[in-house]
Design an enzyme around this catalytic site. Structure first.
Site, PDB file in Angstrom:
ATOM      1  N   ASP A 152       1.545  -4.259   2.074  1.00 31.10           N
ATOM      2  CA  ASP A 152       2.229  -4.530   0.799  1.00 31.10           C
ATOM      3  C   ASP A 152       3.259  -5.652   0.950  1.00 31.10           C
ATOM      4  O   ASP A 152       3.851  -5.825   2.007  1.00 31.10           O
ATOM      5  CB  ASP A 152       2.919  -3.247   0.319  1.00 31.10           C
ATOM      6  CG  ASP A 152       3.302  -3.325  -1.152  1.00 31.10           C
ATOM      7  OD1 ASP A 152       2.696  -4.138  -1.885  1.00 31.10           O
ATOM      8  OD2 ASP A 152       4.214  -2.590  -1.560  1.00 31.10           O
ATOM      9  N   GLY A 153       3.446  -6.414  -0.123  1.00 25.22           N
ATOM     10  CA  GLY A 153       4.492  -7.438  -0.149  1.00 25.22           C
ATOM     11  C   GLY A 153       3.978  -8.864  -0.285  1.00 25.22           C
ATOM     12  O   GLY A 153       4.769  -9.807  -0.248  1.00 25.22           O
ATOM     13  N   ASN A 154       2.666  -9.019  -0.459  1.00 26.70           N
ATOM     14  CA  ASN A 154       2.105 -10.378  -0.587  1.00 26.70           C
ATOM     15  C   ASN A 154       2.658 -11.114  -1.802  1.00 26.70           C
ATOM     16  O   ASN A 154       2.985 -12.300  -1.736  1.00 26.70           O
ATOM     17  CB  ASN A 154       0.579 -10.319  -0.749  1.00 26.70           C
ATOM     18  CG  ASN A 154      -0.116  -9.757   0.473  1.00 26.70           C
ATOM     19  OD1 ASN A 154       0.497  -9.599   1.518  1.00 26.70           O
ATOM     20  ND2 ASN A 154      -1.398  -9.454   0.325  1.00 26.70           N
ATOM     21  N   HIS A 165      -1.615 -13.506  -1.111  1.00 28.53           N
ATOM     22  CA  HIS A 165      -2.774 -12.766  -0.598  1.00 28.53           C
ATOM     23  C   HIS A 165      -3.494 -13.571   0.490  1.00 28.53           C
ATOM     24  O   HIS A 165      -3.980 -13.008   1.467  1.00 28.53           O
ATOM     25  CB  HIS A 165      -3.729 -12.408  -1.735  1.00 28.53           C
ATOM     26  CG  HIS A 165      -3.090 -11.530  -2.777  1.00 28.53           C
ATOM     27  ND1 HIS A 165      -2.354 -10.415  -2.455  1.00 28.53           N
ATOM     28  CD2 HIS A 165      -3.056 -11.611  -4.141  1.00 28.53           C
ATOM     29  CE1 HIS A 165      -1.896  -9.843  -3.572  1.00 28.53           C
ATOM     30  NE2 HIS A 165      -2.307 -10.551  -4.602  1.00 28.53           N
ATOM     31  N   SER A 169      -6.518  -1.345  -4.273  1.00 27.00           N
ATOM     32  CA  SER A 169      -6.563   0.061  -4.699  1.00 27.00           C
ATOM     33  C   SER A 169      -7.309   0.197  -6.024  1.00 27.00           C
ATOM     34  O   SER A 169      -7.455  -0.782  -6.776  1.00 27.00           O
ATOM     35  CB  SER A 169      -5.140   0.607  -4.852  1.00 27.00           C
ATOM     36  OG  SER A 169      -4.549   0.148  -6.045  1.00 27.00           O
ATOM     37  N   GLU A 206      -6.180   1.328  -8.540  1.00 29.01           N
ATOM     38  CA  GLU A 206      -5.214   0.999  -9.604  1.00 29.01           C
ATOM     39  C   GLU A 206      -4.946  -0.502  -9.709  1.00 29.01           C
ATOM     40  O   GLU A 206      -4.381  -0.962 -10.704  1.00 29.01           O
ATOM     41  CB  GLU A 206      -3.897   1.741  -9.352  1.00 29.01           C
ATOM     42  CG  GLU A 206      -3.966   3.255  -9.524  1.00 29.01           C
ATOM     43  CD  GLU A 206      -4.692   3.983  -8.417  1.00 29.01           C
ATOM     44  OE1 GLU A 206      -4.697   3.491  -7.263  1.00 29.01           O
ATOM     45  OE2 GLU A 206      -5.291   5.048  -8.692  1.00 29.01           O
ATOM     46  N   LEU A 217     -13.067  -2.430  18.478  1.00 25.99           N
ATOM     47  CA  LEU A 217     -12.127  -1.974  17.444  1.00 25.99           C
ATOM     48  C   LEU A 217     -12.915  -1.693  16.167  1.00 25.99           C
ATOM     49  O   LEU A 217     -13.741  -2.507  15.755  1.00 25.99           O
ATOM     50  CB  LEU A 217     -11.071  -3.054  17.167  1.00 25.99           C
ATOM     51  CG  LEU A 217     -10.052  -2.699  16.073  1.00 25.99           C
ATOM     52  CD1 LEU A 217      -8.966  -1.760  16.617  1.00 25.99           C
ATOM     53  CD2 LEU A 217      -9.384  -3.947  15.499  1.00 25.99           C
ATOM     54  N   ARG A 262       3.628   1.272   6.251  1.00 32.06           N
ATOM     55  CA  ARG A 262       3.656   0.554   4.974  1.00 32.06           C
ATOM     56  C   ARG A 262       4.688  -0.549   5.085  1.00 32.06           C
ATOM     57  O   ARG A 262       5.871  -0.276   5.326  1.00 32.06           O
ATOM     58  CB  ARG A 262       3.986   1.460   3.788  1.00 32.06           C
ATOM     59  CG  ARG A 262       3.953   0.646   2.467  1.00 32.06           C
ATOM     60  CD  ARG A 262       4.020   1.488   1.229  1.00 32.06           C
ATOM     61  NE  ARG A 262       3.918   0.630   0.043  1.00 32.06           N
ATOM     62  CZ  ARG A 262       3.306   0.944  -1.078  1.00 32.06           C
ATOM     63  NH1 ARG A 262       2.732   2.115  -1.201  1.00 32.06           N
ATOM     64  NH2 ARG A 262       3.264   0.101  -2.097  1.00 32.06           N
ATOM     65  N   ARG A 279       6.079   4.943  -0.291  1.00 31.56           N
ATOM     66  CA  ARG A 279       5.112   5.798  -0.983  1.00 31.56           C
ATOM     67  C   ARG A 279       3.721   5.474  -0.468  1.00 31.56           C
ATOM     68  O   ARG A 279       3.506   4.438   0.159  1.00 31.56           O
ATOM     69  CB  ARG A 279       5.193   5.608  -2.500  1.00 31.56           C
ATOM     70  CG  ARG A 279       5.035   4.175  -2.954  1.00 31.56           C
ATOM     71  CD  ARG A 279       5.096   4.060  -4.492  1.00 31.56           C
ATOM     72  NE  ARG A 279       5.091   2.670  -4.917  1.00 31.56           N
ATOM     73  CZ  ARG A 279       6.137   2.023  -5.449  1.00 31.56           C
ATOM     74  NH1 ARG A 279       7.285   2.644  -5.628  1.00 31.56           N
ATOM     75  NH2 ARG A 279       6.029   0.756  -5.807  1.00 31.56           N
ATOM     76  N   GLU A 306       1.921  10.239  11.245  1.00 33.83           N
ATOM     77  CA  GLU A 306       3.322   9.826  11.280  1.00 33.83           C
ATOM     78  C   GLU A 306       3.464   8.641  10.317  1.00 33.83           C
ATOM     79  O   GLU A 306       2.625   7.731  10.315  1.00 33.83           O
ATOM     80  CB  GLU A 306       3.719   9.388  12.692  1.00 33.83           C
ATOM     81  CG  GLU A 306       3.654  10.496  13.716  1.00 33.83           C
ATOM     82  CD  GLU A 306       4.623  11.635  13.413  1.00 33.83           C
ATOM     83  OE1 GLU A 306       5.703  11.370  12.853  1.00 33.83           O
ATOM     84  OE2 GLU A 306       4.278  12.793  13.733  1.00 33.83           O
TER      85      GLU A 306
HETATM   86  C1  IPE Z   1      -0.817  -0.495  -2.628  1.00 34.49           C
HETATM   87  O1  IPE Z   1       0.085  -1.465  -3.010  1.00 34.49           O
HETATM   88  C2  IPE Z   1      -2.195  -1.055  -2.568  1.00 34.49           C
HETATM   89  C3  IPE Z   1      -2.431  -2.059  -1.541  1.00 34.49           C
HETATM   90  C4  IPE Z   1      -1.604  -2.472  -0.623  1.00 34.49           C
HETATM   91  C5  IPE Z   1      -3.746  -2.626  -1.556  1.00 34.49           C
HETATM   92  P1  IPE Z   1       0.583  -1.637  -4.510  1.00 34.49           P
HETATM   93  O2  IPE Z   1       1.524  -2.760  -4.493  1.00 34.49           O
HETATM   94  O3  IPE Z   1      -0.573  -1.745  -5.438  1.00 34.49           O
HETATM   95  O4  IPE Z   1       1.319  -0.245  -4.776  1.00 34.49           O
HETATM   96  P2  IPE Z   1       2.401   0.141  -5.885  1.00 34.49           P
HETATM   97  O5  IPE Z   1       1.843  -0.286  -7.208  1.00 34.49           O
HETATM   98  O6  IPE Z   1       3.655  -0.604  -5.553  1.00 34.49           O
HETATM   99  O7  IPE Z   1       2.585   1.614  -5.743  1.00 34.49           O
HETATM  100  C1  IPE Z   2      -0.296  -5.958  -1.564  1.00 31.35           C
HETATM  101  O1  IPE Z   2       0.668  -6.887  -1.945  1.00 31.35           O
HETATM  102  C2  IPE Z   2      -1.696  -6.480  -1.743  1.00 31.35           C
HETATM  103  C3  IPE Z   2      -2.435  -5.895  -2.879  1.00 31.35           C
HETATM  104  C4  IPE Z   2      -2.042  -4.891  -3.586  1.00 31.35           C
HETATM  105  C5  IPE Z   2      -3.692  -6.508  -3.192  1.00 31.35           C
HETATM  106  P1  IPE Z   2       1.212  -6.917  -3.435  1.00 31.35           P
HETATM  107  O2  IPE Z   2       0.399  -7.896  -4.209  1.00 31.35           O
HETATM  108  O3  IPE Z   2       1.300  -5.552  -3.989  1.00 31.35           O
HETATM  109  O4  IPE Z   2       2.659  -7.514  -3.195  1.00 31.35           O
HETATM  110  P2  IPE Z   2       3.980  -7.121  -3.981  1.00 31.35           P
HETATM  111  O5  IPE Z   2       4.204  -5.651  -3.765  1.00 31.35           O
HETATM  112  O6  IPE Z   2       3.763  -7.465  -5.421  1.00 31.35           O
HETATM  113  O7  IPE Z   2       5.026  -7.952  -3.331  1.00 31.35           O
HETATM  114 MG    MG Z   3       2.781  -4.166  -3.968  1.00 28.02          MG
END
Ligand code: IPE
Ligand code: IPE
Ligand code: MG
Length: 241
Positions: free
Chosen positions: A14-16, A31, A59, A61, A125, A175, A181, A194
């Site tokens: 997460d965080g891209n 991404h 995901s 969602e 792997l 995460r 979460r 863990e």
């Molecule tokens: C979870 O990240 C899904 C992936 C990393 C692919 P999200 O950025 O979609 O999650 P929420 O919306 O913050 O819970």
């Molecule tokens: C996770 O990074 C990658 C995907 C969910 C595809 P995000 O795109 O959710 O990055 P933030 O959370 O918005 O920074």
């Molecule tokens: Mg995100």
């Protein structure tokens, strides 16, 4: 204390988007940088003796994101596969995709099938990429498969029908990006994992960040319901009574 390197690591990458926004770049650029981080992470895990790496890439969602971002992610997947698979083959990585394929375009589906076929049989792997994946969906599809066969639902029979099948559950779930979460990741399999949360945005997650997560894991005591005393001395004391 768990001293061994985790056998199975799972990561919510997460965080891209935030990484890109901070640089005044479109989210898709984040991404793309995320693919580079994944390549580094796969190599680092293999070098450290991790056997299974499972990553959350898209995901169930995430379809709710702007259409431009969703189509950018789909294109990026196809391009990344054609670029990365030869090196994965050389590195002995076995690639598998977990998630619902029905909602994906024909081009994406055939990209997944080709990548899996090209890397099948590699054993250094196991890289599981959760794409169009949701933990609730995984449980429901497993239950439906059992129901169709008229099979009894037990923890073992249900687990065997899940996308991860017979692979062992993750020892460590990382995460990145600061949120604490699961966001519908591996709900069933996370029962005794863990959990490790870090603020590093996924495109900046490097070998050092991985080593910090593994070091934190090594400090944890995995009790699986038992007491610390039982873990230190597994033989039940006969003198206690
Ligand atoms: C979870 O990240 C899904 C992936 C990393 C692919 P999200 O950025 O979609 O999650 P929420 O919306 O913050 O819970
Ligand atoms: C996770 O990074 C990658 C995907 C969910 C595809 P995000 O795109 O959710 O990055 P933030 O959370 O918005 O920074
Ligand atoms: Mg995100």
């Amino acid at each position: 204390m768990s001293s061994a390197v985790p056998h199975h690591i799972a990561i919510v990458m997460d965080g891209n988007g935030r990484w890109a926004t901070r640089r005044y770049l479109p989210r898709v650029a984040g991404h793309k940088a995320g693919v580079d981080a994944l390549r580094r992470c796969v190599r680092a895990c293999a070098a450290r003796g991790v056997s299974i790496l499972t990553v959350f890439a898209f995901s169930s969602e995430n379809w709710n994101r702007p259409q431009e971002e969703v189509s950018g992610l789909m294109e990026l997947l196809v391009i990344a596969l054609s670029r990365e698979v030869p090196q994965l083959v050389t590195d002995g990585v076995c690639l598998r995709f977990l998630g619902e394929r029905a909602g994906l375009s024909a081009a994406v589906r055939s990209g997944l099938v080709r990548a899996e076929a090209a890397t099948a049989g590699n054993t250094r792997l196991h890289l599981n990429v959760c794409f169009n994946y949701g933990g609730r969906w995984d449980i429901v599809q497993a239950a439906n498969r059992l129901a169709q066969r008229g099979a009894t639902v037990t923890e073992e029979s249900l687990a065997a029908e899940m996308q991860m099948g017979q692979l062992p559950e993750p020892d460590l779930i990382i995460r990145t990006g600061g949120e604490q979460r699961l966001s519908n990741f591996l709900l069933w399999q996370a029962a005794y994992s863990e959990l490790y949360f870090c603020n590093t945005l996924w495109p900046e997650f490097d070998e050092h960040a991985l080593d910090l997560a593994i070091a934190a894991f090594c400090q944890r005591e995995r009790r699986f319901g038992k007491t610390s005393e039982q873990l230190r001395d597994p033989a039940p004391s006969q003198q206690a009574a």
